[in-house]
Scaffold this motif. Structure first.
Motif, PDB file in Angstrom:
ATOM      1  N   GLY A  10      -8.162  -0.256   7.874  1.00 22.24           N
ATOM      2  CA  GLY A  10      -7.275   0.406   8.617  1.00 22.24           C
ATOM      3  C   GLY A  10      -6.254   0.894   7.815  1.00 22.24           C
ATOM      4  O   GLY A  10      -4.597   1.050   8.015  1.00 22.24           O
ATOM      5  N   PHE A  11      -6.610   1.693   6.235  1.00 24.65           N
ATOM      6  CA  PHE A  11      -5.564   2.133   5.867  1.00 24.65           C
ATOM      7  C   PHE A  11      -4.473   3.065   6.600  1.00 24.65           C
ATOM      8  O   PHE A  11      -5.229   3.990   7.436  1.00 24.65           O
ATOM      9  N   SER A  12      -3.138   3.205   6.321  1.00 25.44           N
ATOM     10  CA  SER A  12      -2.546   4.230   7.338  1.00 25.44           C
ATOM     11  C   SER A  12      -2.354   5.816   6.139  1.00 25.44           C
ATOM     12  O   SER A  12      -2.249   6.559   7.090  1.00 25.44           O
ATOM     13  N   CYS A  13      -2.985   5.031   5.012  1.00 21.15           N
ATOM     14  CA  CYS A  13      -2.850   6.541   3.427  1.00 21.15           C
ATOM     15  C   CYS A  13      -3.678   5.920   2.592  1.00 21.15           C
ATOM     16  O   CYS A  13      -3.554   4.626   2.500  1.00 21.15           O
ATOM     17  N   GLY A  14      -3.753   6.516   1.896  1.00 22.35           N
ATOM     18  CA  GLY A  14      -4.153   6.238   0.117  1.00 22.35           C
ATOM     19  C   GLY A  14      -2.629   5.278  -0.260  1.00 22.35           C
ATOM     20  O   GLY A  14      -3.603   3.916  -1.335  1.00 22.35           O
ATOM     21  N   LEU A  15      -1.853   5.598  -0.036  1.00 30.20           N
ATOM     22  CA  LEU A  15      -0.675   4.418  -1.255  1.00 30.20           C
ATOM     23  C   LEU A  15      -0.464   3.533  -0.085  1.00 30.20           C
ATOM     24  O   LEU A  15      -0.509   1.796  -1.311  1.00 30.20           O
ATOM     25  N   ASP A  16      -0.770   3.074   1.284  1.00 31.16           N
ATOM     26  CA  ASP A  16      -1.339   1.670   1.741  1.00 31.16           C
ATOM     27  C   ASP A  16      -2.443   1.049   1.029  1.00 31.16           C
ATOM     28  O   ASP A  16      -2.249  -0.169   0.968  1.00 31.16           O
ATOM     29  N   ALA A  17      -3.559   1.716   1.330  1.00 35.43           N
ATOM     30  CA  ALA A  17      -4.402   1.057   0.077  1.00 35.43           C
ATOM     31  C   ALA A  17      -4.325   0.465  -1.289  1.00 35.43           C
ATOM     32  O   ALA A  17      -5.039  -0.230  -1.797  1.00 35.43           O
ATOM     33  N   THR A  18      -3.381   1.364  -2.388  1.00 30.05           N
ATOM     34  CA  THR A  18      -3.152   1.084  -3.732  1.00 30.05           C
ATOM     35  C   THR A  18      -2.145  -0.350  -3.165  1.00 30.05           C
ATOM     36  O   THR A  18      -1.897  -1.095  -3.964  1.00 30.05           O
ATOM     37  N   LEU A  19      -0.864   0.084  -2.548  1.00 35.14           N
ATOM     38  CA  LEU A  19       0.008  -1.331  -2.271  1.00 35.14           C
ATOM     39  C   LEU A  19      -1.008  -2.881  -1.505  1.00 35.14           C
ATOM     40  O   LEU A  19      -0.062  -3.545  -2.130  1.00 35.14           O
ATOM     41  N   ARG A  20      -1.711  -2.410  -0.932  1.00 37.63           N
ATOM     42  CA  ARG A  20      -2.769  -3.638  -1.237  1.00 37.63           C
ATOM     43  C   ARG A  20      -3.429  -4.783  -1.791  1.00 37.63           C
ATOM     44  O   ARG A  20      -3.180  -5.562  -1.838  1.00 37.63           O
ATOM     45  N   VAL A  21      -4.076  -3.140  -2.533  1.00 30.78           N
ATOM     46  CA  VAL A  21      -4.146  -4.128  -4.705  1.00 30.78           C
ATOM     47  C   VAL A  21      -3.077  -4.542  -4.680  1.00 30.78           C
ATOM     48  O   VAL A  21      -3.415  -5.729  -5.971  1.00 30.78           O
ATOM     49  N   ILE A  22      -2.739  -3.590  -5.324  1.00 29.65           N
ATOM     50  CA  ILE A  22      -1.126  -3.874  -6.403  1.00 29.65           C
ATOM     51  C   ILE A  22       0.070  -5.235  -5.512  1.00 29.65           C
ATOM     52  O   ILE A  22       0.296  -5.496  -5.591  1.00 29.65           O
ATOM     53  N   ALA A  23      -0.034  -5.354  -4.599  1.00 31.55           N
ATOM     54  CA  ALA A  23       0.654  -5.927  -3.816  1.00 31.55           C
ATOM     55  C   ALA A  23       0.971  -7.573  -4.298  1.00 31.55           C
ATOM     56  O   ALA A  23      -0.098  -8.367  -4.863  1.00 31.55           O
ATOM     57  N   GLY A  24       2.531  -7.327  -4.606  1.00 31.72           N
ATOM     58  CA  GLY A  24       2.880  -8.518  -4.773  1.00 31.72           C
ATOM     59  C   GLY A  24       3.599  -9.062  -6.214  1.00 31.72           C
ATOM     60  O   GLY A  24       3.753  -7.705  -6.984  1.00 31.72           O
ATOM     61  N   LYS A  25       4.400  -9.698  -6.449  1.00 26.67           N
ATOM     62  CA  LYS A  25       5.249  -9.228  -7.746  1.00 26.67           C
ATOM     63  C   LYS A  25       5.057  -9.045  -9.490  1.00 26.67           C
ATOM     64  O   LYS A  25       5.110  -8.210  -9.889  1.00 26.67           O
ATOM     65  N   TRP A  26       4.064  -9.747  -9.506  1.00 33.47           N
ATOM     66  CA  TRP A  26       3.033 -10.266 -10.960  1.00 33.47           C
ATOM     67  C   TRP A  26       1.771  -8.983 -11.370  1.00 33.47           C
ATOM     68  O   TRP A  26       1.738  -8.644 -12.322  1.00 33.47           O
ATOM     69  N   LYS A  27       1.198  -8.345  -9.994  1.00 32.56           N
ATOM     70  CA  LYS A  27       0.095  -7.873 -10.461  1.00 32.56           C
ATOM     71  C   LYS A  27      -0.115  -6.057 -11.507  1.00 32.56           C
ATOM     72  O   LYS A  27      -0.594  -6.385 -11.860  1.00 32.56           O
ATOM     73  N   PRO A  28       1.939  -5.856 -10.825  1.00 30.18           N
ATOM     74  CA  PRO A  28       1.564  -4.250 -11.652  1.00 30.18           C
ATOM     75  C   PRO A  28       1.737  -4.523 -12.842  1.00 30.18           C
ATOM     76  O   PRO A  28       1.102  -4.492 -14.115  1.00 30.18           O
ATOM     77  N   LEU A  29       2.501  -5.900 -13.023  1.00 27.77           N
ATOM     78  CA  LEU A  29       2.618  -6.066 -14.301  1.00 27.77           C
ATOM     79  C   LEU A  29       0.927  -6.833 -15.245  1.00 27.77           C
ATOM     80  O   LEU A  29       1.300  -6.252 -16.328  1.00 27.77           O
ATOM     81  N   ILE A  30       0.639  -7.288 -14.510  1.00 29.30           N
ATOM     82  CA  ILE A  30      -0.944  -7.749 -15.605  1.00 29.30           C
ATOM     83  C   ILE A  30      -1.251  -6.997 -15.822  1.00 29.30           C
ATOM     84  O   ILE A  30      -2.096  -6.695 -16.642  1.00 29.30           O
ATOM     85  N   ILE A  31      -1.661  -5.792 -14.952  1.00 30.23           N
ATOM     86  CA  ILE A  31      -2.296  -4.972 -15.154  1.00 30.23           C
ATOM     87  C   ILE A  31      -1.478  -3.833 -16.005  1.00 30.23           C
ATOM     88  O   ILE A  31      -2.281  -3.123 -17.375  1.00 30.23           O
ATOM     89  N   TYR A  32      -0.488  -3.747 -16.585  1.00 35.60           N
ATOM     90  CA  TYR A  32       0.380  -2.804 -17.813  1.00 35.60           C
ATOM     91  C   TYR A  32      -0.617  -3.535 -19.062  1.00 35.60           C
ATOM     92  O   TYR A  32      -0.696  -2.371 -19.660  1.00 35.60           O
ATOM     93  N   PHE A  33       0.105  -5.217 -18.741  1.00 37.04           N
ATOM     94  CA  PHE A  33      -0.294  -5.666 -19.923  1.00 37.04           C
ATOM     95  C   PHE A  33      -1.986  -5.770 -20.693  1.00 37.04           C
ATOM     96  O   PHE A  33      -2.544  -5.273 -21.767  1.00 37.04           O
ATOM     97  N   LEU A  34      -3.266  -5.897 -19.621  1.00 40.39           N
ATOM     98  CA  LEU A  34      -3.842  -5.452 -19.834  1.00 40.39           C
ATOM     99  C   LEU A  34      -4.642  -4.132 -19.883  1.00 40.39           C
ATOM    100  O   LEU A  34      -5.849  -4.154 -20.163  1.00 40.39           O
TER     101      LEU A  34
END
Length: 130
Positions: A10-34
């Motif tokens: 039940g995502f409220s919008c696309g941003l909600d779905a994105t934020l659930r995937v990258i939630a957490g302090k470290w995930k965006p950084l992990i993705i950046y380095f990968l």
């Protein structure tokens, strides 16, 4: 008709779905380095400064289960494992690129704002936001 309950959270919008995937302090950084290519665990640990082993392992497992990264175990001794972005992970990394650019372009201003905020919590005199 299937009696299996819907898996849609039940995502409220696309941003909600994105934020659930990258939630957490470290995930965006992990993705950046990968995005730069496959990385072994030790390389990621050095690149993502400040992350504990427990948290890095947890975040990598979540990204793997969410289809963002692939873990490849070479079944060797000593153990050799690397992590790579999936096609879905690459598309997410591309979506994060404008955020990286914004951070680079505004790093000095953000650092100034954070230093000012820190002085408020330390009890230093100075203007506070109204």
């Amino acid at each position: 008709m299937s009696s299996t309950p819907s898996c849609n959270p039940g995502f409220s919008c696309g941003l909600d779905a994105t934020l659930r995937v990258i939630a957490g302090k470290w995930k965006p950084l992990i993705i950046y380095f990968l995005i730069q290519g496959p990385n072994r665990y030790g390389e990621l640990k050095r690149a993502v400064r400040g992350v504990s082993d427990k948290m890095l392992i947890q975040q990598l497992k979540e990204l793997d289960s969410d289809g963002i990264v692939t873990r490849h175990d070479y079944q060797e001794v000593p153990p050799r494992v690397d992590y790579t972005l999936t096609p879905l992970g690459h598309s997410l990394a591309e979506a994060l690129t404008p955020l990286c650019n914004w951070g680079s372009d505004n790093m000095a201003e953000v650092a100034r704002i954070f230093a000012e905020r820190e002085s408020w919590s330390a009890g230093a005199p100075g203007p506070r936001p109204s």
